[in-house]
Design an enzyme around this catalytic site. Structure first.
Site, PDB file in Angstrom:
ATOM      1  N   LYS A  53       0.843  -1.202   0.000  1.00  0.00           N
ATOM      2  CA  LYS A  53       0.000   0.000   0.000  1.00  0.00           C
ATOM      3  C   LYS A  53       0.877   1.250   0.000  1.00  0.00           C
ATOM      4  O   LYS A  53       0.637   2.191  -0.759  1.00  0.00           O
ATOM      5  CB  LYS A  53      -0.943   0.005   1.218  1.00  0.00           C
ATOM      6  N   GLN A  97      -4.848  -1.479   9.780  1.00  0.00           N
ATOM      7  CA  GLN A  97      -4.835  -2.805   9.162  1.00  0.00           C
ATOM      8  C   GLN A  97      -5.420  -3.849  10.119  1.00  0.00           C
ATOM      9  O   GLN A  97      -5.031  -3.920  11.284  1.00  0.00           O
ATOM     10  CB  GLN A  97      -3.381  -3.160   8.794  1.00  0.00           C
ATOM     11  N   ASP A 120     -11.184   3.070   3.980  1.00  0.00           N
ATOM     12  CA  ASP A 120     -11.618   1.664   3.872  1.00  0.00           C
ATOM     13  C   ASP A 120     -13.140   1.581   3.700  1.00  0.00           C
ATOM     14  O   ASP A 120     -13.659   0.556   3.255  1.00  0.00           O
ATOM     15  CB  ASP A 120     -11.226   0.891   5.145  1.00  0.00           C
TER      16      ASP A 120
END
Ligand code: NAD
Length: 295
Positions: A53, A97, A120
């Site tokens: 990422k 995460q 997200d």
């Protein structure tokens, strides 16, 4: 018949090029989109995702920060990091995460993220906005990526019967939300199936577009697919394979070779949906920077 490949690698790289072009435009107007990723502990798979990422972010011309915290981090310390990122003007979007160590309540962390920076799209505010068709909502990367694959391949969703197998909050449910909206890549008739669905093979055979996200290796067989259907395989499963160099190989939730014989389009695994996720995260970060800067 042999189904055409929905090539995630090619589509994701086209999207990343589009994002990089738009980022360059924003940068020249004085705004550099910034993405931060917080990782707690040393789960090897998470470390790999987080590194990819960060790299993708830099390649797109964005500002990138990775905050690595030890597995012993307390919930209060992680909440303090979230508060700091919520207030940091260089960071337009961030994510924590998952999975988190067991002593941390993921729900409480998620709820603390400013919905305006929740790239997200997992905060209930964004889930709600998506479901009412608010275009400012962040769309969860995996189902958003599936929708982009369909759109960019010219696959018509309007009026189609989309059957989704799997009802998770990160894939199945937001996939349904996206496909049912009155927007391009939407206007489908949507059925969601799950582990309690009666006669799942019969439901699957009704699909014009079949999206599978259950985490069961090669669960969907040729008999479950209507000839001519579009098959999107979200699953990523490791299966033991003594012949493979690593002792395992990656397969999807769909038995690829036999299903390809009847499908009109099919995603490979790997090289399909999995390739899209980071591209969509970048797109969401660009959206966050635009929304926050008004540019
Ligand atoms: P999950 O475990 O949270 O949810 C699985 C869902 O499948 C549940 O809703 C369950 O009801 C349903 N299910 C399980 N067994 C079933 C069965 N036998 N019949 C019908 N339904 C069944 O999983 P998830 O997080 O949605 O992930 C699903 C798969 O997608 C996994 O293989 C995961 O690794 C993969 N995944 C891939 C990406 C990507 O970027 N490609 C992203 C997220 C998840």
């Amino acid at each position: 018949m042999s189904g055409r490949l929905l090539d995630g690698t090619a589509i994701a790289s086209a999207i990343r090029a589009d994002v990089a072009r738009d980022v360059a435009g924003l940068v020249s107007s004085g705004v550099t989109p910034g993405l931060a990723v917080v990782i707690v502990g040393d789960d090897p798979a998470s470390q790999v995702y987080v590194a990819s990422k960060g790299k993708a972010c830099l390649e797109a011309g964005m500002h990138s920060e990775t905050i690595r915290l030890p597995a012993t981090t307390t919930e209060a310390e992680l909440l303090a990091q979230v508060d700091r990122l919520n207030a940091d003007p260089k960071i337009h979007g961030f994510l924590v995460q998952l999975p988190l160590p067991k002593h941390i309540n993921s729900e409480r962390i998620l709820l603390r993220i400013d919905p305006a920076k929740d790239v997200d799209g997992f905060h209930p505010m964004n889930v709600g906005r998506l479901s009412v068709g608010d275009s400012t909502a962040f769309r969860p990367a995996t189902p958003f990526g599936v929708q982009q694959m369909l759109l960019r391949s010219g696959i018509e969703t309007k009026g189609a019967h989309a059957v989704i197998i799997g009802r998770s909050n990160i894939v199945g449910k937001p996939m349904a939300s996206l496909l049912v909206q009155d927007t391009p890549g939407g206007n489908a008739t949507v059925t969601i199936c799950h582990s309690r669905s009666r006669d799942l093979p019969a439901l699957a055979r009704m699909a014009d577009i079949l999206v599978v996200a259950i985490g069961r290796p090669e669960f969907v067989t040729r008999e479950m697919v209507r000839p001519g259907a579009v098959v999107v395989d979200v699953g990523i499963n490791r299966v033991v394979d003594p012949a493979a160099a690593k002792g395992y190989r990656i397969v999807g939730d769909v038995a690829f070779a036999p299903v390809r014989e009847v499908a009109s389009w099919i995603t490979p695994v790997p090289g399909g949906v999995g390739k899209m996720t980071i591209a969509m995260l970048l797109m969401n970060t660009l959206q966050a920077a635009r929304q926050q800067s008004g540019r």
